[in-house]
Scaffold this motif. Structure first.
Motif, PDB file in Angstrom:
ATOM      1  N   ILE A 193      -5.096 -54.733  12.815  1.00 44.11           N
ATOM      2  CA  ILE A 193      -5.646 -53.520  13.421  1.00 44.11           C
ATOM      3  C   ILE A 193      -7.137 -53.736  13.693  1.00 44.11           C
ATOM      4  CG2 ILE A 193      -6.127 -52.397  11.186  1.00 44.11           C
ATOM      5  CD1 ILE A 193      -5.245 -49.736  12.542  1.00 44.11           C
ATOM      6  N   ALA A 194      -7.634 -53.090  14.762  1.00 45.92           N
ATOM      7  CA  ALA A 194      -9.044 -53.268  15.122  1.00 45.92           C
ATOM      8  C   ALA A 194      -9.773 -51.936  15.112  1.00 45.92           C
ATOM      9  CB  ALA A 194      -9.168 -53.902  16.503  1.00 45.92           C
ATOM     10  N   PHE A 195     -11.056 -51.997  14.735  1.00 43.79           N
ATOM     11  CA  PHE A 195     -11.931 -50.829  14.765  1.00 43.79           C
ATOM     12  C   PHE A 195     -13.195 -51.249  15.507  1.00 43.79           C
ATOM     13  CE2 PHE A 195     -15.741 -48.856  13.048  1.00 43.79           C
ATOM     14  CZ  PHE A 195     -15.461 -47.517  13.271  1.00 43.79           C
ATOM     15  N   ILE A 196     -13.477 -50.541  16.611  1.00 45.80           N
ATOM     16  CA  ILE A 196     -14.632 -50.903  17.446  1.00 45.80           C
ATOM     17  C   ILE A 196     -15.708 -49.838  17.249  1.00 45.80           C
ATOM     18  CG2 ILE A 196     -15.400 -51.353  19.815  1.00 45.80           C
ATOM     19  CD1 ILE A 196     -12.346 -51.990  20.408  1.00 45.80           C
ATOM     20  N   GLY A 197     -16.856 -50.229  16.684  1.00 40.32           N
ATOM     21  CA  GLY A 197     -17.896 -49.253  16.349  1.00 40.32           C
ATOM     22  C   GLY A 197     -18.687 -48.739  17.540  1.00 40.32           C
ATOM     23  N   PRO A 198     -19.350 -49.631  18.308  1.00 40.11           N
ATOM     24  CA  PRO A 198     -20.251 -49.178  19.372  1.00 40.11           C
ATOM     25  C   PRO A 198     -19.546 -48.893  20.699  1.00 40.11           C
ATOM     26  CG  PRO A 198     -20.687 -51.476  18.720  1.00 40.11           C
ATOM     27  CD  PRO A 198     -19.385 -51.096  18.122  1.00 40.11           C
ATOM     28  N   GLU A 199     -20.267 -48.226  21.599  1.00 46.87           N
ATOM     29  CA  GLU A 199     -19.682 -47.815  22.868  1.00 46.87           C
ATOM     30  C   GLU A 199     -19.592 -48.942  23.905  1.00 46.87           C
ATOM     31  OE1 GLU A 199     -22.338 -46.710  21.382  1.00 46.87           O
ATOM     32  OE2 GLU A 199     -24.046 -46.346  22.726  1.00 46.87           O
ATOM     33  N   ALA A 200     -20.548 -49.907  23.831  1.00 42.73           N
ATOM     34  CA  ALA A 200     -20.589 -50.921  24.897  1.00 42.73           C
ATOM     35  C   ALA A 200     -19.278 -51.727  25.004  1.00 42.73           C
ATOM     36  CB  ALA A 200     -21.796 -51.829  24.713  1.00 42.73           C
ATOM     37  N   PRO A 201     -18.710 -52.222  23.888  1.00 40.30           N
ATOM     38  CA  PRO A 201     -17.429 -52.934  24.017  1.00 40.30           C
ATOM     39  C   PRO A 201     -16.270 -52.024  24.442  1.00 40.30           C
ATOM     40  CG  PRO A 201     -18.187 -52.958  21.719  1.00 40.30           C
ATOM     41  CD  PRO A 201     -19.284 -52.349  22.529  1.00 40.30           C
ATOM     42  N   LEU A 202     -16.367 -50.732  24.133  1.00 43.07           N
ATOM     43  CA  LEU A 202     -15.316 -49.805  24.597  1.00 43.07           C
ATOM     44  C   LEU A 202     -15.367 -49.714  26.122  1.00 43.07           C
ATOM     45  CD1 LEU A 202     -15.831 -46.877  22.044  1.00 43.07           C
ATOM     46  CD2 LEU A 202     -13.979 -48.559  22.018  1.00 43.07           C
ATOM     47  N   GLU A 203     -16.605 -49.672  26.639  1.00 44.65           N
ATOM     48  CA  GLU A 203     -16.786 -49.496  28.089  1.00 44.65           C
ATOM     49  C   GLU A 203     -16.212 -50.665  28.882  1.00 44.65           C
ATOM     50  OE1 GLU A 203     -20.817 -49.600  29.664  1.00 44.65           O
ATOM     51  OE2 GLU A 203     -20.317 -48.010  31.074  1.00 44.65           O
ATOM     52  N   VAL A 204     -16.268 -51.873  28.303  1.00 47.40           N
ATOM     53  CA  VAL A 204     -15.746 -53.023  29.045  1.00 47.40           C
ATOM     54  C   VAL A 204     -14.261 -53.263  28.770  1.00 47.40           C
ATOM     55  CG1 VAL A 204     -17.982 -54.173  29.261  1.00 47.40           C
ATOM     56  CG2 VAL A 204     -16.520 -54.724  27.304  1.00 47.40           C
ATOM     57  N   GLY A 205     -13.616 -52.421  27.971  1.00 43.72           N
ATOM     58  CA  GLY A 205     -12.163 -52.529  27.800  1.00 43.72           C
ATOM     59  C   GLY A 205     -11.719 -53.431  26.666  1.00 43.72           C
ATOM     60  N   LEU A 206     -12.504 -53.531  25.600  1.00 39.27           N
ATOM     61  CA  LEU A 206     -12.099 -54.394  24.481  1.00 39.27           C
ATOM     62  C   LEU A 206     -10.819 -53.878  23.813  1.00 39.27           C
ATOM     63  CD1 LEU A 206     -12.602 -56.820  22.669  1.00 39.27           C
ATOM     64  CD2 LEU A 206     -14.131 -55.411  21.279  1.00 39.27           C
ATOM     65  N   ALA A 207     -10.687 -52.554  23.675  1.00 35.36           N
ATOM     66  CA  ALA A 207      -9.475 -52.013  23.034  1.00 35.36           C
ATOM     67  C   ALA A 207      -8.243 -52.354  23.874  1.00 35.36           C
ATOM     68  CB  ALA A 207      -9.607 -50.505  22.851  1.00 35.36           C
ATOM     69  N   ASP A 208      -8.358 -52.244  25.199  1.00 38.56           N
ATOM     70  CA  ASP A 208      -7.228 -52.563  26.080  1.00 38.56           C
ATOM     71  C   ASP A 208      -6.812 -54.028  25.880  1.00 38.56           C
ATOM     72  OD1 ASP A 208      -7.738 -50.254  28.637  1.00 38.56           O
ATOM     73  OD2 ASP A 208      -9.313 -50.720  27.208  1.00 38.56           O
ATOM     74  N   ALA A 209      -7.831 -54.909  25.814  1.00 38.61           N
ATOM     75  CA  ALA A 209      -7.537 -56.346  25.695  1.00 38.61           C
ATOM     76  C   ALA A 209      -6.869 -56.646  24.353  1.00 38.61           C
ATOM     77  CB  ALA A 209      -8.830 -57.139  25.831  1.00 38.61           C
ATOM     78  N   LEU A 210      -7.366 -56.036  23.291  1.00 37.39           N
ATOM     79  CA  LEU A 210      -6.775 -56.288  21.968  1.00 37.39           C
ATOM     80  C   LEU A 210      -5.344 -55.767  21.927  1.00 37.39           C
ATOM     81  CD1 LEU A 210      -9.914 -55.401  19.813  1.00 37.39           C
ATOM     82  CD2 LEU A 210      -8.775 -57.630  19.819  1.00 37.39           C
ATOM     83  N   GLU A 211      -5.131 -54.587  22.497  1.00 38.58           N
ATOM     84  CA  GLU A 211      -3.769 -54.027  22.502  1.00 38.58           C
ATOM     85  C   GLU A 211      -2.827 -54.924  23.308  1.00 38.58           C
ATOM     86  OE1 GLU A 211      -4.234 -49.887  23.608  1.00 38.58           O
ATOM     87  OE2 GLU A 211      -4.923 -49.388  21.582  1.00 38.58           O
ATOM     88  N   SER A 212      -3.358 -55.527  24.385  1.00 40.11           N
ATOM     89  CA  SER A 212      -2.491 -56.375  25.227  1.00 40.11           C
ATOM     90  C   SER A 212      -2.051 -57.642  24.485  1.00 40.11           C
ATOM     91  CB  SER A 212      -3.181 -56.713  26.544  1.00 40.11           C
ATOM     92  OG  SER A 212      -4.151 -57.715  26.310  1.00 40.11           O
ATOM     93  N   ILE A 213      -2.760 -58.012  23.409  1.00 40.67           N
ATOM     94  CA  ILE A 213      -2.287 -59.164  22.609  1.00 40.67           C
ATOM     95  C   ILE A 213      -1.648 -58.683  21.294  1.00 40.67           C
ATOM     96  CG2 ILE A 213      -3.787 -60.914  23.647  1.00 40.67           C
ATOM     97  CD1 ILE A 213      -5.628 -60.602  21.129  1.00 40.67           C
ATOM     98  N   GLY A 214      -1.261 -57.430  21.275  1.00 40.45           N
ATOM     99  CA  GLY A 214      -0.456 -56.924  20.157  1.00 40.45           C
ATOM    100  C   GLY A 214      -1.244 -56.434  18.959  1.00 40.45           C
ATOM    101  N   ILE A 215      -2.546 -56.196  19.131  1.00 38.70           N
ATOM    102  CA  ILE A 215      -3.344 -55.695  17.998  1.00 38.70           C
ATOM    103  C   ILE A 215      -3.606 -54.200  18.198  1.00 38.70           C
ATOM    104  CG2 ILE A 215      -5.556 -55.870  16.784  1.00 38.70           C
ATOM    105  CD1 ILE A 215      -5.528 -58.889  17.729  1.00 38.70           C
ATOM    106  N   LYS A 216      -3.161 -53.410  17.237  1.00 42.71           N
ATOM    107  CA  LYS A 216      -3.358 -51.961  17.324  1.00 42.71           C
ATOM    108  C   LYS A 216      -4.846 -51.634  17.227  1.00 42.71           C
ATOM    109  CE  LYS A 216      -0.474 -50.987  13.928  1.00 42.71           C
ATOM    110  NZ  LYS A 216       0.350 -50.332  12.929  1.00 42.71           N
ATOM    111  N   CYS A 217      -5.268 -50.564  17.903  1.00 41.08           N
ATOM    112  CA  CYS A 217      -6.688 -50.196  17.865  1.00 41.08           C
ATOM    113  C   CYS A 217      -6.883 -48.764  17.412  1.00 41.08           C
ATOM    114  CB  CYS A 217      -7.319 -50.336  19.244  1.00 41.08           C
ATOM    115  SG  CYS A 217      -7.593 -52.032  19.684  1.00 41.08           S
ATOM    116  N   ALA A 218      -7.814 -48.596  16.489  1.00 37.62           N
ATOM    117  CA  ALA A 218      -8.229 -47.254  16.073  1.00 37.62           C
ATOM    118  C   ALA A 218      -9.482 -46.868  16.851  1.00 37.62           C
ATOM    119  CB  ALA A 218      -8.483 -47.232  14.575  1.00 37.62           C
ATOM    120  N   SER A 219      -9.491 -47.221  18.113  1.00 42.32           N
ATOM    121  CA  SER A 219     -10.610 -46.952  19.017  1.00 42.32           C
ATOM    122  C   SER A 219     -10.033 -46.819  20.416  1.00 42.32           C
ATOM    123  CB  SER A 219     -11.611 -48.113  19.007  1.00 42.32           C
ATOM    124  OG  SER A 219     -12.183 -48.250  17.730  1.00 42.32           O
ATOM    125  N   PRO A 220     -10.699 -46.045  21.293  1.00 40.73           N
ATOM    126  CA  PRO A 220     -10.082 -45.733  22.593  1.00 40.73           C
ATOM    127  C   PRO A 220     -10.134 -46.848  23.635  1.00 40.73           C
ATOM    128  CG  PRO A 220     -12.213 -44.662  22.380  1.00 40.73           C
ATOM    129  CD  PRO A 220     -11.942 -45.306  21.057  1.00 40.73           C
TER     130      PRO A 220
END
Ligand code: AMP
Ligand code: GLY
Length: 441
Positions: A66-93
């Motif tokens: 599972i992943a937790f992304i603290g700051p906004e900048a990686p959220l803005e570039v789609g880090l949660a989407d990328a992690l989810e696409s390789i099967g890692i659940k995200c507690a971030s949008p």
């Protein structure tokens, strides 16, 4: 559980401590060597948090769950989407859901479209001429903001930072000329009152409230100076604030719930912590902004008093199974950030700073490392906030006094603190301000 944490600030250190308390194994990526995060990590990597490929490779290599992304900048570039696409659940949008923070226009238009209470007058522009024409005709005091992200430092308020039409246009031109925030200008109606933060955990549909927090955005004591990411913050033992009623807190939670529902209807289901910044006005709570993450410093107030397992809460947010019974202990907290001199304008950075964790603990406080780095085996300041010290107690007063005692154990060159945060006089000033506004009504 194996958790990936992204980010190297005070908020992320507080999250790492909460994961550690709930028995997780931590794998961290961050830009700067945060000694608090490093101490708790099984493995870590110092990289740009927006480098999606490197973060995903690190997560895969360590088999994180599972992943937790603290700051906004990686959220803005789609880090949660990328992690989810390789099967890692995200507690971030996802990137689309995080637009609620990354585009102030998206947020205001969503409230308008779904007729959600708490909105303010606004108009967005992509050029200075149209902005100027609008400002000439506007009937209320305004706030000038870049539409995109600026790390909390891009907002200028009429009557505080902007005193004339020329001041306003100079700042509008500066935003366009320097492409600050990268997405144009939004002019908002100025809301008058007292600010507070309502954060929630969200699983896409349900929300669970965290204690209310009051942050202090202005750089200097007495609430003057430029806006910053936040100089310090406090919570009260009853999880409300001395100037906010239970009913007003319910109104703000209702606004957040409607935003979560609207995002789902728009096809961008929101999962993760959500942050609502409100101005309590004589007409009730007005929404200043939504952030797609924990607040910083606010996370440092609430996470140390979270009684429920943070890992369980994150797992529930990521998988859409959040229950209402997330518990926080009935303690007051006061957080004061030690920052480099000049922070908010031009920081004096790269200077040595020392922290005595054991003595801080003895004061009934805890310390979170933020924008510091390790250079030649020595801890040095960065340009942003350095170290957050959080005092705890049965009352705000006790928490404040514990925080002040603990601050003696952070020493360094060219550092400063807003000592007025959480002090009885400043808290009373807030209460009196709200009382006076309510009387005027
Ligand atoms: P933001 O980064 O949008 O939270 O704005 C930073 C600070 O500017 C807020 O914490 C408020 O103190 C102030 N601010 C932002 N928008 C408004 C508004 N519409 N009315 C009054 N103050 C505002
Ligand atoms: N404390 C304000 C923020 O996190 O944006």
């Amino acid at each position: 559980m194996k958790v990936l944490t992204v980010g190297g600030g005070g908020r992320e250190h507080a999250a790492v401590e909460a994961f550690h308390r709930s028995g997780s194994e931590i794998f961290a990526v961050m830009k700067n060597a945060n000694p608090g995060i490093i101490k708790r990590s099984k493995a870590y990597k110092l990289i740009d948090e927006k480098n999606i490929k490197e973060v995903c490779d690190f997560a895969k290599k360590n088999c994180v769950e599972i992943a937790f992304i603290g700051p906004e900048a990686p959220l803005e570039v789609g880090l949660a989407d990328a992690l989810e696409s390789i099967g890692i659940k995200c507690a971030s949008p996802t990137k689309n859901a995080a637009r609620i923070e990354t585009s102030k226009t998206f947020m205001r238009e969503l409230l308008e479209k779904y007729k959600i209470n708490g909105n303010l007058g606004f108009a967005s522009f992509d050029n200075a001429k149209d902005t100027e024409n609008y400002i000439k005709g506007v009937k209320y005091d305004i706030v000038v903001k870049p539409v995109g992200l600026t790390g909390g430092k891009g907002v200028k308020v009429q009557g505080e930072h902007l005193h004339s039409f020329d001041d306003i246009m100079q700042y509008v031109n500066e935003i366009f000329d320097n492409n600050i925030g990268g997405a144009g200008v939004i002019i908002e109606e100025k809301a008058v009152g007292e600010e507070y933060t309502q954060m929630v955990f969200c699983d896409g549909s349900s929300i669970t409230a965290m204690p209310l927090v009051q942050d202090h955005k202005r750089a200097y004591e007495g609430d003057v100076g430029p806006n910053t990411g936040g100089m310090g913050s406090y919570t009260d033992a009853d999880h409300l604030l001395p100037f906010v009623t239970e009913n007003e807190s319910k109104i703000s939670l209702n606004i957040i719930q409607q935003i979560v529902d609207a995002l789902r209807k728009e096809g961008c289901t929101y999962r993760g912590p959500m942050y609502g910044q409100f101005m309590l006005t004589i007409n009730g709570p007005k929404l200043i902004e939504i952030n797609a993450r924990f607040g910083d410093p606010e996370a440092m107030n609430v996470l140390p008093i979270l009684e429920t397992s943070f890992t369980d809460v994150c797992e529930a947010m990521a998988s859409g199974t959040l229950k209402k019974n997330v518990k926080f202990s009935k303690k007051a907290t006061v957080c004061k950030y030690v920052v480099p001199e000049g922070y908010g304008v031009r920081s004096k950075a790269g200077l040595p700073i020392s922290v005595d964790e054991e003595d801080i603990k003895k004061c009934g406080a805890t310390v979170f490392y933020a924008n510091v780095d390790i250079v030649d085996n020595k801890l040095v300041t960065g340009t942003s906030r350095s170290v957050g010290v959080v005092g705890m107690g049965e009352s705000i007063e006790e928490a404040e006094s514990n925080c002040e005692n603990a601050l003696k154990y952070v020493n360094g060159e060219a550092i400063t603190v807003r000592h007025d945060i959480g002090k009885r006089e400043l808290v009373q000033k807030r209460v009196d301000h709200m009382k006076a506004l309510r009387k005027e009504r």
